[in-house]
Scaffold this motif. Sequence first.
Motif, mmCIF file in Angstrom:
data_model
loop_
_atom_site.group_PDB
_atom_site.id
_atom_site.type_symbol
_atom_site.label_atom_id
_atom_site.label_comp_id
_atom_site.label_asym_id
_atom_site.label_seq_id
_atom_site.Cartn_x
_atom_site.Cartn_y
_atom_site.Cartn_z
ATOM 1 N N SER A 10 -42.313 0.262 -6.579
ATOM 2 C CA SER A 10 -43.024 1.467 -5.491
ATOM 3 C C SER A 10 -41.847 1.616 -4.503
ATOM 4 C CB SER A 10 -44.049 0.352 -5.030
ATOM 5 O OG SER A 10 -44.772 1.154 -3.981
ATOM 6 N N ILE A 11 -41.751 2.936 -4.485
ATOM 7 C CA ILE A 11 -40.506 3.174 -3.589
ATOM 8 C C ILE A 11 -41.049 3.923 -2.510
ATOM 9 C CG2 ILE A 11 -38.673 4.717 -3.612
ATOM 10 C CD1 ILE A 11 -38.349 2.667 -5.617
ATOM 11 N N THR A 12 -40.373 3.243 -1.020
ATOM 12 C CA THR A 12 -40.720 4.152 0.041
ATOM 13 C C THR A 12 -39.630 4.924 0.502
ATOM 14 O OG1 THR A 12 -42.146 2.111 0.656
ATOM 15 C CG2 THR A 12 -41.368 3.598 2.453
ATOM 16 N N VAL A 13 -39.939 6.406 0.816
ATOM 17 C CA VAL A 13 -38.935 7.318 1.106
ATOM 18 C C VAL A 13 -38.947 7.691 2.514
ATOM 19 C CG1 VAL A 13 -38.044 9.429 0.397
ATOM 20 C CG2 VAL A 13 -39.252 8.165 -1.204
ATOM 21 N N VAL A 14 -38.106 7.937 3.309
ATOM 22 C CA VAL A 14 -37.995 8.203 4.363
ATOM 23 C C VAL A 14 -36.967 9.496 4.544
ATOM 24 C CG1 VAL A 14 -37.437 7.923 7.007
ATOM 25 C CG2 VAL A 14 -38.337 6.043 5.604
ATOM 26 N N PHE A 15 -37.506 10.556 4.998
ATOM 27 C CA PHE A 15 -36.624 11.631 5.411
ATOM 28 C C PHE A 15 -36.218 12.072 6.631
ATOM 29 C CE2 PHE A 15 -38.266 12.779 1.200
ATOM 30 C CZ PHE A 15 -37.238 13.647 0.355
ATOM 31 N N LYS A 16 -35.022 12.598 6.692
ATOM 32 C CA LYS A 16 -34.535 13.036 8.301
ATOM 33 C C LYS A 16 -33.690 14.290 8.273
ATOM 34 C CE LYS A 16 -31.133 10.838 10.290
ATOM 35 N NZ LYS A 16 -30.411 9.685 10.816
ATOM 36 N N ILE A 17 -34.091 15.127 9.008
ATOM 37 C CA ILE A 17 -33.128 16.258 9.364
ATOM 38 C C ILE A 17 -31.844 15.835 10.101
ATOM 39 C CG2 ILE A 17 -32.558 18.605 9.774
ATOM 40 C CD1 ILE A 17 -35.489 19.101 9.428
ATOM 41 N N SER A 18 -30.588 15.704 9.540
ATOM 42 C CA SER A 18 -29.724 15.178 10.294
ATOM 43 C C SER A 18 -28.823 16.008 11.104
ATOM 44 C CB SER A 18 -28.562 14.256 9.511
ATOM 45 O OG SER A 18 -28.350 14.949 8.430
ATOM 46 N N ASN A 19 -28.825 17.279 10.546
ATOM 47 C CA ASN A 19 -28.105 18.358 11.150
ATOM 48 C C ASN A 19 -28.656 19.954 11.002
ATOM 49 O OD1 ASN A 19 -25.698 19.437 12.658
ATOM 50 N ND2 ASN A 19 -24.297 19.590 10.583
ATOM 51 N N LEU A 20 -28.416 20.734 11.871
ATOM 52 C CA LEU A 20 -28.940 22.062 11.744
ATOM 53 C C LEU A 20 -27.577 22.858 12.445
ATOM 54 C CD1 LEU A 20 -31.356 23.825 11.057
ATOM 55 C CD2 LEU A 20 -32.021 23.535 13.334
ATOM 56 N N ARG A 21 -27.341 24.009 11.538
ATOM 57 C CA ARG A 21 -26.273 24.714 12.293
ATOM 58 C C ARG A 21 -26.715 26.155 11.996
ATOM 59 N NH1 ARG A 21 -21.414 25.147 9.685
ATOM 60 N NH2 ARG A 21 -21.931 23.828 7.880
ATOM 61 N N GLU B 67 -40.482 35.393 16.838
ATOM 62 C CA GLU B 67 -40.784 34.630 16.105
ATOM 63 C C GLU B 67 -40.065 33.712 15.389
ATOM 64 O OE1 GLU B 67 -43.161 36.159 13.067
ATOM 65 O OE2 GLU B 67 -44.796 35.158 13.559
ATOM 66 N N THR B 68 -38.994 34.420 14.956
ATOM 67 C CA THR B 68 -37.713 33.738 14.265
ATOM 68 C C THR B 68 -37.107 32.802 15.256
ATOM 69 O OG1 THR B 68 -37.343 35.690 13.043
ATOM 70 C CG2 THR B 68 -35.692 34.071 13.323
ATOM 71 N N LEU B 69 -37.054 33.194 16.336
ATOM 72 C CA LEU B 69 -36.383 32.009 17.678
ATOM 73 C C LEU B 69 -37.114 30.724 17.672
ATOM 74 C CD1 LEU B 69 -34.701 34.273 20.115
ATOM 75 C CD2 LEU B 69 -33.497 32.676 18.250
ATOM 76 N N SER B 70 -38.666 31.250 17.649
ATOM 77 C CA SER B 70 -39.499 30.108 17.889
ATOM 78 C C SER B 70 -39.420 29.073 16.767
ATOM 79 C CB SER B 70 -41.137 30.536 18.411
ATOM 80 O OG SER B 70 -41.626 31.039 17.095
ATOM 81 N N GLY B 71 -39.464 29.730 15.409
ATOM 82 C CA GLY B 71 -39.147 28.712 14.303
ATOM 83 C C GLY B 71 -38.174 27.894 14.269
ATOM 84 N N ILE B 72 -36.774 28.648 14.660
ATOM 85 C CA ILE B 72 -35.705 27.783 14.812
ATOM 86 C C ILE B 72 -35.930 26.594 15.479
ATOM 87 C CG2 ILE B 72 -33.200 27.846 15.722
ATOM 88 C CD1 ILE B 72 -32.974 28.513 12.865
ATOM 89 N N GLU B 73 -36.508 26.978 16.872
ATOM 90 C CA GLU B 73 -36.716 25.837 17.823
ATOM 91 C C GLU B 73 -37.585 24.584 17.349
ATOM 92 O OE1 GLU B 73 -35.011 25.657 20.670
ATOM 93 O OE2 GLU B 73 -34.035 27.602 20.197
ATOM 94 N N LYS B 74 -38.615 25.005 16.649
ATOM 95 C CA LYS B 74 -39.319 24.058 15.958
ATOM 96 C C LYS B 74 -38.635 23.235 15.083
ATOM 97 C CE LYS B 74 -43.132 26.446 14.486
ATOM 98 N NZ LYS B 74 -44.336 26.831 13.305
ATOM 99 N N LEU B 75 -37.545 23.852 14.311
ATOM 100 C CA LEU B 75 -36.948 22.939 13.281
ATOM 101 C C LEU B 75 -35.854 22.011 14.319
ATOM 102 C CD1 LEU B 75 -35.336 25.162 10.307
ATOM 103 C CD2 LEU B 75 -36.716 22.780 10.297
ATOM 104 N N LYS B 76 -35.438 22.628 15.242
ATOM 105 C CA LYS B 76 -34.271 21.850 16.015
ATOM 106 C C LYS B 76 -35.120 20.781 16.698
ATOM 107 C CE LYS B 76 -31.133 25.290 17.793
ATOM 108 N NZ LYS B 76 -30.873 26.475 18.722
ATOM 109 N N ALA B 77 -36.227 20.872 17.076
ATOM 110 C CA ALA B 77 -36.879 19.617 17.643
ATOM 111 C C ALA B 77 -37.035 18.442 16.563
ATOM 112 C CB ALA B 77 -38.294 20.332 18.299
ATOM 113 N N LYS B 78 -36.867 18.666 15.410
ATOM 114 C CA LYS B 78 -37.037 17.729 14.275
ATOM 115 C C LYS B 78 -35.659 16.949 14.020
ATOM 116 C CE LYS B 78 -41.316 17.408 13.026
ATOM 117 N NZ LYS B 78 -41.988 16.477 12.730
ATOM 118 N N VAL B 79 -34.690 17.398 14.449
ATOM 119 C CA VAL B 79 -33.354 16.969 14.213
ATOM 120 C C VAL B 79 -33.192 15.780 14.544
ATOM 121 C CG1 VAL B 79 -30.766 17.265 14.449
ATOM 122 C CG2 VAL B 79 -32.184 19.279 14.017
#
Lengths: 142, 153
Positions: free
Chosen positions: A95-106, A3-15
């Motif tokens: 009126s502030i427009t915000v964009v987030f991005k995960i730029s790195n995952l270790r 389950e943990t691994l699949s969680g990490i994979e989900k995050l990785k896909a968002k980098v």
Amino acid sequence: MAETLSGIEKLKAKVGVRWQPREYLIEGEMIRRFAHAVGDNNPLWKDGNIAPPTFTLSIGFEQFVEDLIKLTPFNTVLMASTEIEGYQPIKLGDSITVVFKISNLRERKGQTGQMAFMTFESSYKNQEGQLVARCRQMVIGY
Amino acid sequence: MSIQLYYQDVSKGDEVAPLVKEPTPRQLVMWAGAVGDYMPIHYDQDYARSRGLEGIIVHGQLIGAFLGQLMTDWVGEQGRLRKLSCSYKGMNYPGEVVTLRGKVLRKYIRGGEHFVECSLWAENPKGEKTASGAAVVILPYGDDYKRKGRTRR
């Protein structure tokens, strides 16, 4: 474990993937509440007209963290570092427009099991399309 | 408000007037509400202990915001905080004093603007650095500036 691994994979896909932009109208009460929480009595933001430079930390953060929690397999997320650049003050009525991005995952094996260091970046544009601020933060999930 | 700080006032090695804070659990709750950070390690003692902490901890970002205040207090109404960075190295606990400090690293003029870089840090009551970082500020240039008779902040 699986389950943990699949969680990490989900995050990785968002980098590197940009979150959908979200727009926030800046109200005086948001600014006052922020300054009050910091205990900052600077007259510049006491009236809620101009936001302190660290106010950017509050814009859209809750929604981003909610999204992140759904993706992360970790119970606890600790803030590791914060970097803020401010190009012009954010003001009441913006009126502030915000964009987030995960730029790195270790990933790392820690004493308590699997850990991950996540860096995420955010940009803040005002109603005229001007870039007013940028943030980069690192969190540790464990 | 204190007198305006000018570029000419600042020299390498100068210390920034320290800012002393004593965050309470109440302040952590206020911060949680202001930014929308509801991680239970900042309000639930039992949960914090179950995650290997001594108890609830001060939000790292709140320490960052304290460092921001240290700088905006120092630069005054006409100064600007352009950049703030900090790494959280240790825990701050509510009920303990946090002292925010800064020191001038260098100053330079670029594109007609007057920049000052500072190193920043947060100390716990034991004098340990729980966060450290840096700031870039822009200060006004005092055109009719006369050093004589001015009081340094």
